[in-house]
Design an enzyme around this catalytic site. Structure first.
Site, PDB file in Angstrom:
ATOM      1  N   SER A 149       0.819  -1.201   0.000  1.00 55.76           N
ATOM      2  CA  SER A 149       0.000   0.000   0.000  1.00 55.76           C
ATOM      3  C   SER A 149       0.859   1.259   0.000  1.00 55.76           C
ATOM      4  CB  SER A 149      -0.906   0.002   1.234  1.00 55.76           C
ATOM      5  OG  SER A 149      -1.648   1.196   1.306  1.00 55.76           O
TER       6      SER A 149
ATOM      7  N   GLY B 251      -3.778   3.818   0.920  1.00 58.24           N
ATOM      8  CA  GLY B 251      -4.635   3.939   2.095  1.00 58.24           C
ATOM      9  C   GLY B 251      -5.816   4.869   1.886  1.00 58.24           C
TER      10      GLY B 251
ATOM     11  N   ASN C 212       9.721   9.458   3.628  1.00 59.27           N
ATOM     12  CA  ASN C 212       8.571  10.137   3.029  1.00 59.27           C
ATOM     13  C   ASN C 212       7.614  10.641   4.103  1.00 59.27           C
ATOM     14  OD1 ASN C 212       5.612   8.909   2.847  1.00 59.27           O
ATOM     15  ND2 ASN C 212       7.030   7.189   3.124  1.00 59.27           N
ATOM     16  N   ALA C 213       6.996  11.763   3.773  1.00 57.15           N
ATOM     17  CA  ALA C 213       5.920  12.313   4.601  1.00 57.15           C
ATOM     18  C   ALA C 213       4.821  12.767   3.651  1.00 57.15           C
ATOM     19  CB  ALA C 213       6.413  13.466   5.459  1.00 57.15           C
TER      20      ALA C 213
ATOM     21  N   GLY D  82       1.756  11.975   3.866  1.00 57.38           N
ATOM     22  CA  GLY D  82       0.602  12.373   4.665  1.00 57.38           C
ATOM     23  C   GLY D  82      -0.688  11.696   4.246  1.00 57.38           C
TER      24      GLY D  82
ATOM     25  N   CYS E 109      -2.207   4.857  12.266  1.00 58.01           N
ATOM     26  CA  CYS E 109      -2.874   6.159  12.252  1.00 58.01           C
ATOM     27  C   CYS E 109      -3.017   6.711  13.670  1.00 58.01           C
ATOM     28  CB  CYS E 109      -4.266   6.022  11.634  1.00 58.01           C
ATOM     29  SG  CYS E 109      -4.268   5.444   9.936  1.00 58.01           S
TER      30      CYS E 109
ATOM     31  N   GLY F 199       9.307  -4.836   4.150  1.00 55.69           N
ATOM     32  CA  GLY F 199      10.307  -3.929   4.681  1.00 55.69           C
ATOM     33  C   GLY F 199      11.622  -4.073   3.934  1.00 55.69           C
TER      34      GLY F 199
ATOM     35  N   THR G 122       9.028   0.079  -1.687  1.00 50.62           N
ATOM     36  CA  THR G 122       9.971   1.101  -2.148  1.00 50.62           C
ATOM     37  C   THR G 122      10.729   0.682  -3.400  1.00 50.62           C
ATOM     38  OG1 THR G 122      10.233   1.937   0.108  1.00 50.62           O
ATOM     39  CG2 THR G 122      11.968   2.480  -1.451  1.00 50.62           C
TER      40      THR G 122
END
Length: 311
Positions: free
Chosen positions: A23, A48, A71-72, A74, A132, A245, A268
């Site tokens: 995801s 998500g 990464n961010a 968000g 979350c 991972g 990734t």
């Protein structure tokens, strides 16, 4: 030897291969058609979803790190209703198993998402992102506390007949304990790990590399941590495990399978090399032939004791 059986089953889902698109790294499932070999992908866990669309964090929100990515984003996304109307029909037409990843800022939101997806044609399972923040509890992650993780799982379980797969947070102090609690709450399997909170700084400007300051670290840099956590959860709970991972090739995937994962997710590396699906699946099949393993699923938990161990 005859051809290797590459199929696996997890949470009642029969996957043609043990490779799942993670995801947040494969969009809503159809964006990679021109570059990825979809025949190698056993299932797709879509980006998500919340009840309502989200814009995500401001840029900059991605930074490459040694052997990884920070990464961010968000959780920028289109919202559940637009996903069902516009995105799901397209990916459903590809004939792939679709796992919907859901996010919530409250228990009520998780429950409503589960009820909506339960009626959606083409969704085979629900992956519950419990990394979350729980707004009602002051922002602590649902996945950090076994009881909070169980409450989120229970709410989703009540709302759907689909397989429920909580995605565990590496921020929890005891992931095996979280896995046991979500099992009691009705989970059918677990997936792990989510990204690890991390940050980077531009020393010339003395500012954080990400506008959000802290982001999630993924990629090969976190793989040994993820392998250890999958091993602990597989040993410490009865639930089937989907491991992820930093998987970049067949050898990486094999590590997760051998310590107890029934399937793996690739994330990734899909950004780096969309051909990862073909060479990873081919590598798994070659390993099985070399070791005279007739079915890849028999590798789950097949790690031998360490040299010199009395185990």
């Amino acid at each position: 030897m005859p051809s290797v059986d590459m199929g696996v089953e997890i949470a009642g889902l029969k996957l043609p291969t043990p490779l799942i698109a993670a995801s947040g790294t494969f969009g809503y499932g159809d964006e990679y058609q021109q570059v990825a070999d979809y025949d190698c992908i056993g299932a797709i866990s879509v980006k998500g979803l919340y009840l309502e669309p989200r814009k995500g964090c401001p840029p900059p929100r991605i930074w490459e790190t040694p052997s990884g990515m920070l990464n961010a984003i968000g959780l920028q996304e289109v919202g559940i209703r637009r996903f069902l109307a516009e995105k799901l029909p397209v990916v459903r037409a590809l004939g792939k198993i679709v796992i919907a990843n859901i996010c919530g800022s409250s228990l009520a939101e998780y429950g409503e998402l589960a009820r909506i997806l339960d009626q959606a044609e083409g969704v085979a399972g629900i992956e519950v992102n419990i990394s979350c923040p729980n707004v009602a509890e002051g922002g602590i992650e649902f996945g950090c506390d076994p009881d909070m993780a169980a409450r989120a799982t229970e709410v989703v379980r009540r709302g759907t007949r689909l397989p429920v797969i909580p995605k565990l947070s590496p921020s929890a102090s005891d992931l095996a304990a979280v896995a046991r609690r979500v099992a009691e709450a009705g989970a059918d399997a677990v997936s792990l790990i989510n990204t690890i909170p991390a940050m980077a700084v531009d020393v010339e400007t003395r500012r954080p590399r990400l506008a959000n300051v802290v982001g999630g670290l993924s990629g090969p840099a976190i793989r040994p941590i993820a392998v250890r956590m999958v091993w602990e959860v597989a040993r410490g709970s009865r639930l089937p495990v989907i491991g992820m991972g930093g998987i970049a090739n067949a050898e990486d995937a094999l590590e997760f399978l051998l310590v107890g994962a029934a399937a793996v997710q690739i994330g990734t590396m899909n950004f780096v090399d969309p051909g990862v699906w073909r060479h990873t699946l081919d590598g798994l099949a070659a390993y099985c032939r070399r070791h005279e393993v007739p079915a890849v699923r028999t590798l789950t938990g097949a790690m031998l004791p360490a040299a010199g161990s009395r185990a």
